[in-house]
Design an enzyme around this catalytic site. Structure first.
Site, short mmCIF file in Angstrom:
data_model
loop_
_atom_site.label_atom_id
_atom_site.label_comp_id
_atom_site.label_asym_id
_atom_site.label_seq_id
_atom_site.Cartn_x
_atom_site.Cartn_y
_atom_site.Cartn_z
N HIS A 1 0.83 -1.20 0.00
CA HIS A 1 0.00 0.00 0.00
C HIS A 1 0.87 1.25 0.00
CE1 HIS A 1 0.67 -1.43 4.12
NE2 HIS A 1 0.87 -0.15 4.42
N CYS B 1 -0.86 -0.27 17.28
CA CYS B 1 0.32 -0.04 16.45
C CYS B 1 0.33 1.44 16.05
CB CYS B 1 0.36 -0.95 15.24
SG CYS B 1 -0.96 -0.71 14.04
#
Length: 304
Positions: free
Chosen positions: A55, A169
């Site tokens: 991505h 995260c």
């Protein structure tokens, strides 16, 4: 493309990028291409289990897009578990405040943890079938989440094992939710109760209450981003990187159930949970403030 035959990772990425270019959502294909490859230089997006999610967030993207390729024989993608990638999803994200790409990546990554779902995609006979499989899984996931939100706070009987967890995260996308899914599955397999707080791109969800923390037999913190830790003072706490929640969830739950876990001492229990812990804190009690690196860096949104 349901019948990809790339010779290697570079060719696989280029073929996916070319597919994305055909969507008309990329204003500058070569700039986008450079961004995708730059992201891979930071760490492979081959998350394992036959899945890769490359991505890039870039000014070259005019509208969020998703391209998919199935490689039935698999292609070496330098995946974290060494397995060939059989399904590749490429995400194109515009460089805006819009979190559409984060939502797509979060939802998709969790669905891909279902082996039956992934195998169905790999074996889809047509593009329509491929898309229908995703649509059905997405609706089922939404219904499951809605049902979860509607539940009353967890009530645990005296003799039951109750584990609470926090996953996080730095970008708050795939890792956060994959780790939560992994821990939830592992806990259910062991017949113990679990509640998981996720700290993602949309903020903290399913936040643990003071009572739930007090009642918990053990707390699992699977995170590579800052987590408010002072609330866990005096409790048994396992602290690991977020990827362990994905790949070692069974081990974490077994350890939590064993009771052989050190007591966490914050040393700052009265301080605000938002305070930042400087690098070099006591070993085993660092609040995870570092950006993901190595294994845990695999799904950070790349910089164009």
């Amino acid at each position: 493309n349901l019948n990809g035959t790339p010779a290697g990772k570079t060719e696989a990425l280029n073929q996916c990028i070319d597919l994305m270019a055909k969507s008309g959502k990329i204003a500058d294909v070569e700039t986008y291409r450079k961004g995708v490859f730059a992201r891979e230089e930071e760490g492979t997006t081959g998350i394992g289990m036959g899945i890769a999610i490359p991505h890039c967030k870039s000014d070259a993207v005019t509208k969020a897009g998703l391209a998919a390729m199935v490689v039935k024989d698999g292609v070496d993608f330098e995946s974290l578990d060494g397995t060939p990638a059989k399904i590749i999803f490429l995400i194109a994200a515009p460089n805006t405040e819009d979190n559409v790409h984060l939502q797509v990546l979060s939802k998709l990554s969790v669905m891909l943890m279902d082996e039956q779902f992934t195998n169905s995609l790999i074996n889809a006979g047509s593009v329509d079938e491929f898309l229908n499989i995703i649509d059905s899984a997405e609706k089922a996931k939404d219904e499951k989440e809605a049902a979860k939100e509607a539940k009353e706070p967890v009530e645990v009987k005296k003799d039951d094992v109750f584990i609470v967890a926090v996953t996080a995260c730095p970008t708050g996308i795939a890792h956060t939710y994959m780790a939560a899914e992994g821990i939830e599955k592992a806990a259910k397999a062991k017949n113990c109760f679990v509640k998981i707080e996720t700290r993602g791109s949309g903020g903290a969800k399913n936040v643990l209450t003071d009572q739930e923390i007090q009642d918990a037999d053990c707390i699992i913190v699977a995170a590579d981003a800052q987590v408010p830790m002072d609330r866990f003072d005096g409790k048994k706490v396992i602290q690991r990187q977020v990827s362990d929640g994905i790949n070692k969830a069974d081990e974490l739950v077994e350890l939590a159930m064993s009771g052989n876990v050190p007591i966490y001492h914050s040393g700052n229990a009265s301080a605000s949970s938002q305070s930042q812990n400087k690098a070099g804190g006591s070993v085993g009690h660092k609040i995870y403030t570092q950006l993901m690196n190595g294994v845990s860096h695999m799904l950070q949104i790349g910089r164009a």
